[in-house]
Design an enzyme around this catalytic site. Sequence first.
Site, PDB file in Angstrom:
ATOM      1  N   GLU A 187       8.327  -1.696  -5.780  1.00 32.78           N
ATOM      2  CA  GLU A 187       8.191  -2.614  -4.636  1.00 32.78           C
ATOM      3  C   GLU A 187       7.379  -2.283  -3.345  1.00 32.78           C
ATOM      4  O   GLU A 187       6.868  -3.192  -2.709  1.00 32.78           O
ATOM      5  CB  GLU A 187       9.430  -2.764  -4.123  1.00 32.78           C
ATOM      6  CG  GLU A 187      10.685  -3.134  -5.305  1.00 32.78           C
ATOM      7  CD  GLU A 187      11.326  -2.219  -5.875  1.00 32.78           C
ATOM      8  OE1 GLU A 187      10.786  -1.587  -6.934  1.00 32.78           O
ATOM      9  OE2 GLU A 187      12.425  -1.655  -5.533  1.00 32.78           O
ATOM     10  N   CYS A 240      14.293  -0.068  -0.817  1.00 30.37           N
ATOM     11  CA  CYS A 240      13.590  -1.037  -1.035  1.00 30.37           C
ATOM     12  C   CYS A 240      14.104  -2.587  -0.580  1.00 30.37           C
ATOM     13  O   CYS A 240      13.270  -3.571  -0.098  1.00 30.37           O
ATOM     14  CB  CYS A 240      12.998  -1.428  -2.499  1.00 30.37           C
ATOM     15  SG  CYS A 240      12.076   0.067  -3.356  1.00 30.37           S
ATOM     16  N   HIS A 261       8.113   3.467  -4.596  1.00 29.46           N
ATOM     17  CA  HIS A 261       8.629   2.801  -5.531  1.00 29.46           C
ATOM     18  C   HIS A 261       7.888   1.772  -5.781  1.00 29.46           C
ATOM     19  O   HIS A 261       6.936   1.152  -4.867  1.00 29.46           O
ATOM     20  CB  HIS A 261      10.132   2.295  -4.813  1.00 29.46           C
ATOM     21  CG  HIS A 261      11.171   3.303  -4.869  1.00 29.46           C
ATOM     22  ND1 HIS A 261      12.281   3.265  -4.720  1.00 29.46           N
ATOM     23  CD2 HIS A 261      11.010   4.806  -5.047  1.00 29.46           C
ATOM     24  CE1 HIS A 261      12.928   4.138  -4.861  1.00 29.46           C
ATOM     25  NE2 HIS A 261      12.233   5.179  -4.962  1.00 29.46           N
ATOM     26  N   CYS A 269      16.717  -0.666  -4.766  1.00 31.17           N
ATOM     27  CA  CYS A 269      17.492   0.144  -4.129  1.00 31.17           C
ATOM     28  C   CYS A 269      17.697  -0.143  -3.009  1.00 31.17           C
ATOM     29  O   CYS A 269      16.937  -1.020  -2.192  1.00 31.17           O
ATOM     30  CB  CYS A 269      16.911   1.733  -4.369  1.00 31.17           C
ATOM     31  SG  CYS A 269      15.528   1.987  -3.067  1.00 31.17           S
TER      32      CYS A 269
END
Length: 150
Positions: free
Chosen positions: A56, A87, A54, A84
């Site tokens: 992040e 993260c 992701h 999410c």
Amino acid sequence: MSDADAGFMQAALGEAGKAAAAGEVPVGAVLVVEGEIIATGQNRSIRDSDPSAHAEIVALRAAGQVQGNYRLTGATLYVTLEPCPMCIGALAQARVARLVFGAYDSKAGAVGSVIDLSDSQAFNHRFEILGGILAGDCGALLQEFFEARR
């Protein structure tokens, strides 16, 4: 919202645009220390065949390399979509000081939309949170991406 927050979110939107151009869900992130972007990230899960890639996480990994430390104390992460649960856990482990995000995520958001892990007793670190920065722009990019794929 400060001018600096808006400017850094614009940079994160630029990363999200790059993700979209590569066929990824358009989420982008920048990590800032002392007013300077030290790392960027964009969703790379498809390109890297990595469910943890992701935006992040990509930015946190890059920042750790730049800083030579997995602890990113004093850092602010700007990301175009509410993080999410995975993260949020990574942000807590990295000890970031602040999270600034754009659009809220009604399907997987872990800072209040679906679940709120930001104040979980399971984590031994808390960070400041500011949501909804340039939410319209961030949300529109996601909406356009998914409409084009239908």
